[in-house]
Enzyme design. Sequence first.
Site, PDB file in Angstrom:
ATOM      1  N   HIS A 169       0.838  -1.205   0.000  1.00 24.09           N
ATOM      2  CA  HIS A 169       0.000   0.000   0.000  1.00 24.09           C
ATOM      3  C   HIS A 169       0.874   1.256   0.000  1.00 24.09           C
ATOM      4  O   HIS A 169       0.628   2.183  -0.786  1.00 24.09           O
ATOM      5  CB  HIS A 169      -0.913  -0.032   1.231  1.00 24.09           C
ATOM      6  CG  HIS A 169      -1.729   1.210   1.421  1.00 24.09           C
ATOM      7  ND1 HIS A 169      -3.045   1.315   1.018  1.00 24.09           N
ATOM      8  CD2 HIS A 169      -1.419   2.402   1.986  1.00 24.09           C
ATOM      9  CE1 HIS A 169      -3.510   2.513   1.314  1.00 24.09           C
ATOM     10  NE2 HIS A 169      -2.537   3.197   1.904  1.00 24.09           N
ATOM     11  N   GLU A 170       1.870   1.292   0.849  1.00 20.54           N
ATOM     12  CA  GLU A 170       2.744   2.463   0.930  1.00 20.54           C
ATOM     13  C   GLU A 170       3.624   2.582  -0.305  1.00 20.54           C
ATOM     14  O   GLU A 170       3.905   3.694  -0.779  1.00 20.54           O
ATOM     15  CB  GLU A 170       3.599   2.405   2.192  1.00 20.54           C
ATOM     16  CG  GLU A 170       2.804   2.408   3.493  1.00 20.54           C
ATOM     17  CD  GLU A 170       1.816   3.563   3.579  1.00 20.54           C
ATOM     18  OE1 GLU A 170       2.080   4.631   2.991  1.00 20.54           O
ATOM     19  OE2 GLU A 170       0.761   3.390   4.209  1.00 20.54           O
ATOM     20  N   HIS A 173       1.796   4.373  -2.971  1.00 21.90           N
ATOM     21  CA  HIS A 173       1.819   5.834  -2.850  1.00 21.90           C
ATOM     22  C   HIS A 173       3.068   6.412  -3.504  1.00 21.90           C
ATOM     23  O   HIS A 173       3.015   7.469  -4.156  1.00 21.90           O
ATOM     24  CB  HIS A 173       1.783   6.249  -1.381  1.00 21.90           C
ATOM     25  CG  HIS A 173       0.433   6.114  -0.740  1.00 21.90           C
ATOM     26  ND1 HIS A 173      -0.711   6.590  -1.314  1.00 21.90           N
ATOM     27  CD2 HIS A 173       0.061   5.570   0.454  1.00 21.90           C
ATOM     28  CE1 HIS A 173      -1.750   6.347  -0.517  1.00 21.90           C
ATOM     29  NE2 HIS A 173      -1.307   5.726   0.555  1.00 21.90           N
ATOM     30  N   GLU A 264      -6.123   7.046  -0.940  1.00 17.09           N
ATOM     31  CA  GLU A 264      -6.141   5.811  -0.158  1.00 17.09           C
ATOM     32  C   GLU A 264      -6.857   4.686  -0.912  1.00 17.09           C
ATOM     33  O   GLU A 264      -6.417   3.531  -0.886  1.00 17.09           O
ATOM     34  CB  GLU A 264      -6.810   6.050   1.196  1.00 17.09           C
ATOM     35  CG  GLU A 264      -6.056   7.003   2.115  1.00 17.09           C
ATOM     36  CD  GLU A 264      -4.642   6.547   2.389  1.00 17.09           C
ATOM     37  OE1 GLU A 264      -4.390   5.321   2.440  1.00 17.09           O
ATOM     38  OE2 GLU A 264      -3.766   7.416   2.535  1.00 17.09           O
TER      39      GLU A 264
END
Length: 361
Positions: A169-170, A173, A264
């Site tokens: 997930h990070e 980003h 998100e």
Amino acid sequence: MSLHPDRTLRRRMIAALGLIVLLPFVFVYTFLFLANTLGIALLEWATERPYHGEFYVDPIVLTVVVLAGLALQYRYGPRTALGSVGARVVSSDEYPDLHATLTRLAAQVDASKPDLAVVSSEVPNAFAVAGGSIRGLRGDDPGATGTVVVTTGLIERLEDDELEAVLAHELAHVKNRDANLMTVAWLLPTITYYLAIAAFYVLYGLYRLLGAGGGSSRSGNSDGRGLAVAIVVIVVCAVVTLAVSAMFWAASVLLYRVLSRHREYAADRAAAAITGSPAALASALETLDETMPELPDRDLRKLDGGTEALYVAPLEARAFGSKELVSTDIFPDTHPPTEDRIDRLRELARETDVPSEVARG
């Protein structure tokens, strides 16, 4: 594999970038307008003579200053973010498993491996910032294009597949470059926040001085008028600065938070694609959502302020009241509802026919 670009996220990022560049100009020219109207009127009243000039800011100089400020924020913003939460960039010798997982995930999406930083905190959370290896906080890879930050609480509470999903997930980003935008997005809010604080303390200090009798004068009328003029000028300038700074702080924070919500969803989808397990991220978010309200206020407070919109799970999802934490009453939440994110991931797991032991309906 390559991640498919989220067109909605791209459009929002372009719009946000335009506003990030535009708002400082609007901020400066708002002050300039007030200086040439209210300021000159106040100057004429204070000096008792007309003033025929006007205040002026060279547009080229202002452009250079704004762009330089954004560049400095991009360069030093990551270090500021890491320092604000006590993050420490760690080597592969200290956390070999995490580094190995991050290296593998980065290779899957054809991205440079980000640095890895750890925060000593019981709060289970993670976030990512843009930028290469940070001077004084260098990791293993001098060519890193960002830093993924995890807390010790996250490492201790999540299973291996859940932790991998959070790292993915990070990484998303960083790969989507929304971490770059979020790195510079706090420039104007930071400046306006400190201007507002400075104006408040000027007013407070003047109030304390006058309350202690510091404003009394036994001199003649001329000295008495001079003191009154000084007080009026200080009060008006401080009130105007406070009002304008607060207004632009609110506008820039609102922009920041609206952008952070959509990114998100995009990172959730990307993490599911990278790991092939939407249910693992759903389970991780559920664990974080259930754990956050159980943590002491002091632990959450240490991670609150400035970087709260960057976290994988919101600090706002808490079942307690604390006036010391940043108020969210007048702004949209920094994150979409965690329950909604979990439901979307579980639906994605069903659509892709991914088995899950932890996806509980």
